[in-house]
Design an enzyme around this catalytic site. Structure first.
Site, short mmCIF file in Angstrom:
data_model
loop_
_atom_site.label_atom_id
_atom_site.label_comp_id
_atom_site.label_asym_id
_atom_site.label_seq_id
_atom_site.Cartn_x
_atom_site.Cartn_y
_atom_site.Cartn_z
N ARG A 34 0.82 -1.22 0.00
CA ARG A 34 0.00 0.00 0.00
C ARG A 34 0.85 1.26 0.00
NH1 ARG A 34 -2.18 -3.74 -1.34
NH2 ARG A 34 -4.08 -4.71 -0.55
N GLU B 156 -5.83 1.83 6.15
CA GLU B 156 -5.58 1.77 4.71
C GLU B 156 -6.32 2.90 4.02
OE1 GLU B 156 -6.77 -1.29 1.15
OE2 GLU B 156 -5.61 -2.09 2.81
N SER C 155 -11.81 -1.17 2.10
CA SER C 155 -11.11 -1.82 3.20
C SER C 155 -10.49 -0.76 4.10
CB SER C 155 -10.02 -2.73 2.65
OG SER C 155 -9.38 -3.44 3.67
#
Length: 307
Positions: free
Chosen positions: A173, A293, A223
């Site tokens: 990420r 996230e 998410s």
């Protein structure tokens, strides 16, 4: 200086909206007002917007299609720039070249239709190509770094650069796009010849899994948390008995604990408070610190000029 007039003179091919509600542009249905919301239709106008903001010391924020994003209730000052109209997708040999505004889902489907394999994992990721590159998006065991070849970006100084995969610092990420504040305008994917029926079978199964497990029927920010080393965020939240826990109009999804859904006009503040609460409970119960996230941007309070 009349900022709107100056922008319209400089950006003849772009859409410019003033005092635009940002909740219209996020999957979570959150966000106050943007002073100026600009949609560019070509790379030149993206560069011109960046030059203009820099020259006049105007805050500048980049926005994709808002799939993994919470915007606070106070909105965003200055200019919000999106490249969603840069959505051309084409094939050159085993490479696919896609504008940053194209949906990564659509690029995955384009690859399938061209019998190219390597992007099947992305068939359910709702973000734009630009957003996917920004966070090295991934799902079902694949990540963009597995197939990304090069990316065209505009620097904060308004310079157009082409970065090879080795220069992108792609991690979990993470990417150099985040680190350096670049604007992605185009991405090239290196794929391989495959069998269209086999590719389609994989994508069909991944789509089935996603639809059966994720709360796609409700607005959400995607998410919420990164995967903690040695754990799964959703399992920790589920084991903390937090599914269904609600703050304001936002609750932890009863279908998948890793998601938070907007069930009743939830705000950015509702999301933020619920995220902090979940982090606190999981830390107390399992001594695991959940890292976000989802991106959270914008002002906490409204601009007085909006009143």
């Amino acid at each position: 200086m009349n900022i709107e007039k100056s922008l319209r003179e400089k950006l003849n091919g772009s859409s410019i909206k003033v005092n635009e509600p940002l909740k219209n542009y996020t999957y979570s249905h959150t966000g106050g007002i943007a002073d100026y919301y600009i949609t560019v239709y070509n790379i030149h106008d993206a560069m011109e917007t960046i030059h203009f903001a820099r020259e006049h010391n105007i805050p500048l924020t980049y926005l994709g299609n808002g799939s993994n994003l919470i915007i606070r209730d106070g909105g965003i000052r200055g200019i919000v720039l999106n490249t969603l109209e840069l959505k051309d997708i084409k094939r050159e040999g085993d490479y696919i070249i896609a504008g940053s505004g194209s949906r990564i889902i659509d690029v995955s489907r384009f690859a399938r239709d061209e019998s190219l394999t390597g992007l099947e994992f992305a068939c359910g990721i709702p973000g734009s190509v630009g957003g996917a590159v920004y966070m090295n998006a991934g799902a079902y065991g694949g990540e963009l770094k597995d197939c990304l070849e090069e990316v065209k970006v505009v620097t904060p100084e308004g310079e157009l650069l082409t970065l090879h995969r080795d220069e992108l610092h792609l991690g979990y990420r993470q990417s150099i796009v985040q680190e350096n504040g670049y604007l992605v305008v185009e991405a090239t994917f290196k794929l391989a010849e495959g069998n269209i029926d086999e590719i389609n079978a994989v994508m069909t199964e991944l789509t089935r899994l996603r639809e059966s497990k994720q709360p796609l029927e409700l607005p959400s920010c995607g998410s919420v948390f990164q995967r903690p080393p040695g754990h799964f965020a959703g399992k920790l939240i589920q084991d903390s008995k937090l599914q269904g826990h609600r703050i304001g109009g936002v609750e932890v999804s009863k279908k998948h604990a890793g998601f938070m859904v907007n069930i009743d006009n939830g705000t950015g503040s509702d999301y933020e408070e619920l995220i902090h609460y979940v982090q606190k409970v999981v830390k107390e119960k399992f001594d695991v610190e959940l890292q976000r996230e989802v991106r959270i941007i914008g002002e906490h309070t409204k601009n007085p000029n909006q009143e």
